[in-house]
Scaffold this active site. Structure first.
Site, PDB file in Angstrom:
ATOM      1  N   SER A  34     -18.019   0.927 -51.976  1.00  0.00           N
ATOM      2  CA  SER A  34     -16.971   0.051 -52.527  1.00  0.00           C
ATOM      3  C   SER A  34     -17.591  -1.097 -53.320  1.00  0.00           C
ATOM      4  O   SER A  34     -16.947  -1.679 -54.177  1.00  0.00           O
ATOM      5  CB  SER A  34     -16.080  -0.501 -51.416  1.00  0.00           C
ATOM      6  N   SER A 124     -23.371 -15.184 -41.152  1.00  0.00           N
ATOM      7  CA  SER A 124     -23.627 -16.040 -42.303  1.00  0.00           C
ATOM      8  C   SER A 124     -23.675 -17.496 -41.864  1.00  0.00           C
ATOM      9  O   SER A 124     -22.989 -17.890 -40.909  1.00  0.00           O
ATOM     10  CB  SER A 124     -22.485 -15.845 -43.302  1.00  0.00           C
ATOM     11  N   TYR A 148     -13.115 -15.129 -45.152  1.00  0.00           N
ATOM     12  CA  TYR A 148     -14.391 -14.406 -45.030  1.00  0.00           C
ATOM     13  C   TYR A 148     -15.201 -14.971 -43.862  1.00  0.00           C
ATOM     14  O   TYR A 148     -15.659 -14.237 -42.977  1.00  0.00           O
ATOM     15  CB  TYR A 148     -15.200 -14.521 -46.329  1.00  0.00           C
ATOM     16  N   LYS A 152     -16.473 -13.468 -39.895  1.00  0.00           N
ATOM     17  CA  LYS A 152     -17.821 -13.497 -39.297  1.00  0.00           C
ATOM     18  C   LYS A 152     -17.762 -14.164 -37.923  1.00  0.00           C
ATOM     19  O   LYS A 152     -18.371 -13.696 -36.959  1.00  0.00           O
ATOM     20  CB  LYS A 152     -18.798 -14.244 -40.205  1.00  0.00           C
ATOM     21  N   LEU A 199     -24.648 -18.802 -57.416  1.00  0.00           N
ATOM     22  CA  LEU A 199     -25.492 -19.481 -58.406  1.00  0.00           C
ATOM     23  C   LEU A 199     -26.526 -18.557 -59.077  1.00  0.00           C
ATOM     24  O   LEU A 199     -26.574 -18.467 -60.308  1.00  0.00           O
ATOM     25  CB  LEU A 199     -26.216 -20.664 -57.729  1.00  0.00           C
TER      26      LEU A 199
HETATM   27  P1  NAD Z   1     -23.039  -5.924 -50.514  1.00  0.00           P
HETATM   28  O1  NAD Z   1     -21.606  -5.963 -50.901  1.00  0.00           O
HETATM   29  O2  NAD Z   1     -24.058  -5.758 -51.571  1.00  0.00           O
HETATM   30  O3  NAD Z   1     -23.271  -4.778 -49.419  1.00  0.00           O
HETATM   31  C1  NAD Z   1     -22.284  -4.399 -48.506  1.00  0.00           C
HETATM   32  C2  NAD Z   1     -22.184  -2.881 -48.558  1.00  0.00           C
HETATM   33  O4  NAD Z   1     -21.187  -2.461 -47.609  1.00  0.00           O
HETATM   34  C3  NAD Z   1     -21.747  -2.352 -49.915  1.00  0.00           C
HETATM   35  O5  NAD Z   1     -22.653  -1.344 -50.328  1.00  0.00           O
HETATM   36  C4  NAD Z   1     -20.341  -1.778 -49.679  1.00  0.00           C
HETATM   37  O6  NAD Z   1     -20.094  -0.656 -50.492  1.00  0.00           O
HETATM   38  C5  NAD Z   1     -20.391  -1.445 -48.206  1.00  0.00           C
HETATM   39  N1  NAD Z   1     -19.104  -1.472 -47.491  1.00  0.00           N
HETATM   40  C6  NAD Z   1     -18.166  -2.447 -47.464  1.00  0.00           C
HETATM   41  N2  NAD Z   1     -17.167  -2.117 -46.641  1.00  0.00           N
HETATM   42  C7  NAD Z   1     -17.476  -0.891 -46.115  1.00  0.00           C
HETATM   43  C8  NAD Z   1     -16.838  -0.019 -45.201  1.00  0.00           C
HETATM   44  N3  NAD Z   1     -15.664  -0.310 -44.641  1.00  0.00           N
HETATM   45  N4  NAD Z   1     -17.445   1.158 -44.905  1.00  0.00           N
HETATM   46  C9  NAD Z   1     -18.635   1.488 -45.457  1.00  0.00           C
HETATM   47  N5  NAD Z   1     -19.284   0.699 -46.336  1.00  0.00           N
HETATM   48  C10 NAD Z   1     -18.704  -0.478 -46.661  1.00  0.00           C
HETATM   49  O7  NAD Z   1     -23.315  -7.256 -49.654  1.00  0.00           O
HETATM   50  P2  NAD Z   1     -24.687  -7.878 -49.170  1.00  0.00           P
HETATM   51  O8  NAD Z   1     -24.933  -9.105 -49.962  1.00  0.00           O
HETATM   52  O9  NAD Z   1     -25.725  -6.847 -49.085  1.00  0.00           O
HETATM   53  O10 NAD Z   1     -24.250  -8.360 -47.716  1.00  0.00           O
HETATM   54  C11 NAD Z   1     -24.447  -7.544 -46.580  1.00  0.00           C
HETATM   55  C12 NAD Z   1     -23.850  -8.242 -45.370  1.00  0.00           C
HETATM   56  O11 NAD Z   1     -24.435  -9.539 -45.241  1.00  0.00           O
HETATM   57  C13 NAD Z   1     -22.344  -8.466 -45.459  1.00  0.00           C
HETATM   58  O12 NAD Z   1     -21.783  -8.279 -44.184  1.00  0.00           O
HETATM   59  C14 NAD Z   1     -22.243  -9.918 -45.876  1.00  0.00           C
HETATM   60  O13 NAD Z   1     -21.035 -10.507 -45.447  1.00  0.00           O
HETATM   61  C15 NAD Z   1     -23.430 -10.524 -45.178  1.00  0.00           C
HETATM   62  N6  NAD Z   1     -23.899 -11.754 -45.814  1.00  0.00           N
HETATM   63  C16 NAD Z   1     -24.258 -11.736 -47.138  1.00  0.00           C
HETATM   64  C17 NAD Z   1     -24.691 -12.899 -47.755  1.00  0.00           C
HETATM   65  C18 NAD Z   1     -25.069 -12.916 -49.207  1.00  0.00           C
HETATM   66  O14 NAD Z   1     -25.198 -13.981 -49.781  1.00  0.00           O
HETATM   67  N7  NAD Z   1     -25.286 -11.778 -49.853  1.00  0.00           N
HETATM   68  C19 NAD Z   1     -24.763 -14.091 -47.019  1.00  0.00           C
HETATM   69  C20 NAD Z   1     -24.408 -14.076 -45.676  1.00  0.00           C
HETATM   70  C21 NAD Z   1     -23.984 -12.897 -45.084  1.00  0.00           C
HETATM   71  C1  UD1 Z   2     -21.456 -19.170 -50.931  1.00  0.00           C
HETATM   72  C2  UD1 Z   2     -20.355 -19.048 -49.913  1.00  0.00           C
HETATM   73  C3  UD1 Z   2     -20.946 -18.656 -48.571  1.00  0.00           C
HETATM   74  C4  UD1 Z   2     -21.751 -17.367 -48.710  1.00  0.00           C
HETATM   75  C5  UD1 Z   2     -22.817 -17.593 -49.779  1.00  0.00           C
HETATM   76  C6  UD1 Z   2     -23.631 -16.362 -50.045  1.00  0.00           C
HETATM   77  C7  UD1 Z   2     -18.659 -20.626 -50.688  1.00  0.00           C
HETATM   78  C8  UD1 Z   2     -17.944 -21.910 -50.425  1.00  0.00           C
HETATM   79  N1  UD1 Z   2     -19.631 -20.304 -49.842  1.00  0.00           N
HETATM   80  O1  UD1 Z   2     -22.344 -20.172 -50.491  1.00  0.00           O
HETATM   81  O2  UD1 Z   2     -19.930 -18.468 -47.623  1.00  0.00           O
HETATM   82  O3  UD1 Z   2     -22.372 -17.046 -47.473  1.00  0.00           O
HETATM   83  O4  UD1 Z   2     -22.175 -17.970 -51.006  1.00  0.00           O
HETATM   84  O5  UD1 Z   2     -22.854 -15.351 -50.592  1.00  0.00           O
HETATM   85  O6  UD1 Z   2     -18.346 -19.912 -51.626  1.00  0.00           O
HETATM   86  N2  UD1 Z   2     -23.056 -23.480 -58.040  1.00  0.00           N
HETATM   87  C9  UD1 Z   2     -22.912 -24.011 -59.301  1.00  0.00           C
HETATM   88  N3  UD1 Z   2     -22.450 -23.185 -60.294  1.00  0.00           N
HETATM   89  C10 UD1 Z   2     -22.140 -21.873 -60.092  1.00  0.00           C
HETATM   90  C11 UD1 Z   2     -22.304 -21.349 -58.805  1.00  0.00           C
HETATM   91  C12 UD1 Z   2     -22.754 -22.177 -57.788  1.00  0.00           C
HETATM   92  O7  UD1 Z   2     -23.190 -25.184 -59.530  1.00  0.00           O
HETATM   93  O8  UD1 Z   2     -21.717 -21.193 -61.040  1.00  0.00           O
HETATM   94  C13 UD1 Z   2     -23.597 -24.335 -56.962  1.00  0.00           C
HETATM   95  C14 UD1 Z   2     -22.665 -24.519 -55.771  1.00  0.00           C
HETATM   96  O9  UD1 Z   2     -21.816 -25.621 -55.959  1.00  0.00           O
HETATM   97  C15 UD1 Z   2     -23.683 -24.726 -54.633  1.00  0.00           C
HETATM   98  C16 UD1 Z   2     -24.882 -23.899 -55.061  1.00  0.00           C
HETATM   99  O10 UD1 Z   2     -24.748 -23.709 -56.464  1.00  0.00           O
HETATM  100  O11 UD1 Z   2     -24.072 -26.079 -54.572  1.00  0.00           O
HETATM  101  C17 UD1 Z   2     -24.945 -22.537 -54.385  1.00  0.00           C
HETATM  102  O12 UD1 Z   2     -23.702 -21.865 -54.575  1.00  0.00           O
HETATM  103  P1  UD1 Z   2     -23.497 -20.325 -54.169  1.00  0.00           P
HETATM  104  O13 UD1 Z   2     -24.606 -19.516 -54.696  1.00  0.00           O
HETATM  105  O14 UD1 Z   2     -22.103 -19.961 -54.554  1.00  0.00           O
HETATM  106  O15 UD1 Z   2     -23.659 -20.339 -52.585  1.00  0.00           O
HETATM  107  P2  UD1 Z   2     -22.895 -21.223 -51.476  1.00  0.00           P
HETATM  108  O16 UD1 Z   2     -21.785 -21.979 -52.054  1.00  0.00           O
HETATM  109  O17 UD1 Z   2     -23.937 -21.975 -50.733  1.00  0.00           O
END
Ligand code: NAD
Ligand code: UD1
Length: 334
Positions: A34, A124, A148, A152, A199
């Site tokens: 997805s 997260s 979201y 978690k 970002l």
């Molecule tokens: P991602 O979207 O790249 O990977 C998630 C994968 O799960 C995708 O390949 C998607 O196709 C699959 N998926 C979603 N729902 C599904 C379902 N019901 N059945 C089977 N597959 C499904 O995301 P990611 O960045 O790799 O994140 C992985 C995990 O880490 C997530 O649970 C996310 O919430 C958590 N997380 C991510 C971040 C981040 O910044 N990337 C930060 C904190 C936590």
């Molecule tokens: C966001 C999510 C958090 C998630 C994380 C990783 C929110 C409020 N929080 O965190 O739950 O776990 O992403 O997926 O969305 N920024 C800019 N310009 C941009 C984008 C971001 O200035 O176009 C700034 C933001 O204000 C922040 C920093 O960059 O200060 C990081 O932002 P981002 O990468 O979105 O991560 P978080 O907000 O920390």
């Protein structure tokens, strides 16, 4: 040792599959694609020279999971599958509660039925809400500001209740800070559809001239230069943290939560400047209003992960900026 990786085709999952395979684990991936592309499976195989067993299917579907567990003796599970976009979760809360909660409950039920009670779960730093002080330790109060994050937190509670009911379970809850960067091969990385919210993916698209300029959300935060401060962690370090967590759940019983971050905070301007320097590109930007829900600063205490998992991050912010851009450059060439 065979590890089931849900969401293993996604950003963090694909890097973790590489680390698992490189550390001698057999890997079974389930993903409904997805938010990912099937060709990532081949890329994981190319990077590691090892075979990945892949099933396309939905973790909410218990019959699908039964088939996978019948066909493989799974020793432990890393559960990445889920939706992760904060803004989208505010607009479509039911979709988020449904996917993130039903997938986890279905998975836990089938794991329990098959006597597989070792789990690493992707949580997260969002579960800390707006922390009152820094660095954030794992015992800080938990609260969330969007659906979201609430999924978690709810899953963390479900896992704790599960362990109380049956202490044969062994569960590591990993609270990621801000994962960025990509595999040094440039074969796998973060590839969000449309306009990115986060970002680093946004900066990368500006560098690649797909977007005109970065909007920096606020310059009046209580931080070193007024822009938001976060704990960015290289996705490879994060993936390595999962290897340590898998070793922990395989060897011990219990449930515990660990921060996976570097313990260092960088401001938005510092990220922009570092990205420009290491990649020799210009990132045009303008300062705009704060984004609703954003906090001043957030960074991890890394003590518990170091002591309990024997893990700490090694990559520097320069590596993260270089590898994030390298992924885009390599994929442009193709
Ligand atoms: P991602 O979207 O790249 O990977 C998630 C994968 O799960 C995708 O390949 C998607 O196709 C699959 N998926 C979603 N729902 C599904 C379902 N019901 N059945 C089977 N597959 C499904 O995301 P990611 O960045 O790799 O994140 C992985 C995990 O880490 C997530 O649970 C996310 O919430 C958590 N997380 C991510 C971040 C981040 O910044 N990337 C930060 C904190 C936590
Ligand atoms: C966001 C999510 C958090 C998630 C994380 C990783 C929110 C409020 N929080 O965190 O739950 O776990 O992403 O997926 O969305 N920024 C800019 N310009 C941009 C984008 C971001 O200035 O176009 C700034 C933001 O204000 C922040 C920093 O960059 O200060 C990081 O932002 P981002 O990468 O979105 O991560 P978080 O907000 O920390």
């Amino acid at each position: 040792m065979k590890v089931l990786v849900t969401g293993g085709v996604g950003y963090i999952g694909s890097h973790t599959c590489c680390e698992l395979l490189n550390n001698g684990y057999d890997v079974v991936v389930v993903d409904n694609l997805s938010n990912s592309q099937r060709n990532v499976v081949k890329k994981i195989e190319k990077i590691t020279g090892k075979k990945v067993i892949f099933y396309k299917g939905d973790v909410c579907d218990k019959n699908f999971l039964i088939k996978v567990f019948n066909e493989h003796k799974i020793d432990a599970v890393i559960h990445f599958a889920g939706y992760k976009a904060v803004g989208e979760s505010v607009k479509k809360p039911l979709m988020y509660y449904h996917n993130n909660l039903i997938s986890t409950i279905s998975l836990l039920e089938i794991m329990s039925d098959f006597g597989c009670k070792k789990l690493v779960f992707s949580s997260s730093a969002t579960v800390y809400g707006n922390p009152k002080k820094l660095p954030i330790t794992e015992d800080f109060p938990l609260h969330t500001t969007n659906p979201y994050g609430t999924t978690k937190l709810m899953i963390e509670s479900i896992l704790k209740d599960l362990y109380v009911s049956d202490n044969e379970w062994s569960i590591a809850i990993l609270r990621y800070f801000n994962p960025i960067g990509a595999h040094s091969s440039g074969l796998i990385g973060e590839n969000p559809n449309g306009i990115p919210n986060n970002l680093m993916p946004y900066i990368v698209k500006v560098a690649n001239k797909e977007l005109k300029e970065l909007s920096i959300f606020g310059s009046d935060y209580n931080t070193k230069d007024g822009t938001g401060v976060r704990d960015y962690i290289h996705v490879i370090d994060l993936a390595k943290g999962h290897i340590k967590a898998i070793q922990k759940v395989i060897n011990d019983n219990g449930i515990d939560a660990y921060n996976l971050g570097t313990g260092k905070g960088y401001s938005v301007l510092e990220i922009v400047n570092t990205f420009e320097k290491v990649n020799n590109v210009k990132i045009p930007y303008k300062i705009v209003d704060r984004r609703a829900g954003d906090i001043d600063a957030c960074y991890a205490s890394t003590v518990k992960a170091k002591e309990m998992l024997n893990w700490s991050a090694e990559f520097e912010i320069e590596d993260m900026c270089r590898d994030a851009y390298n992924y885009v450059l390599k994929n442009k060439i193709k």
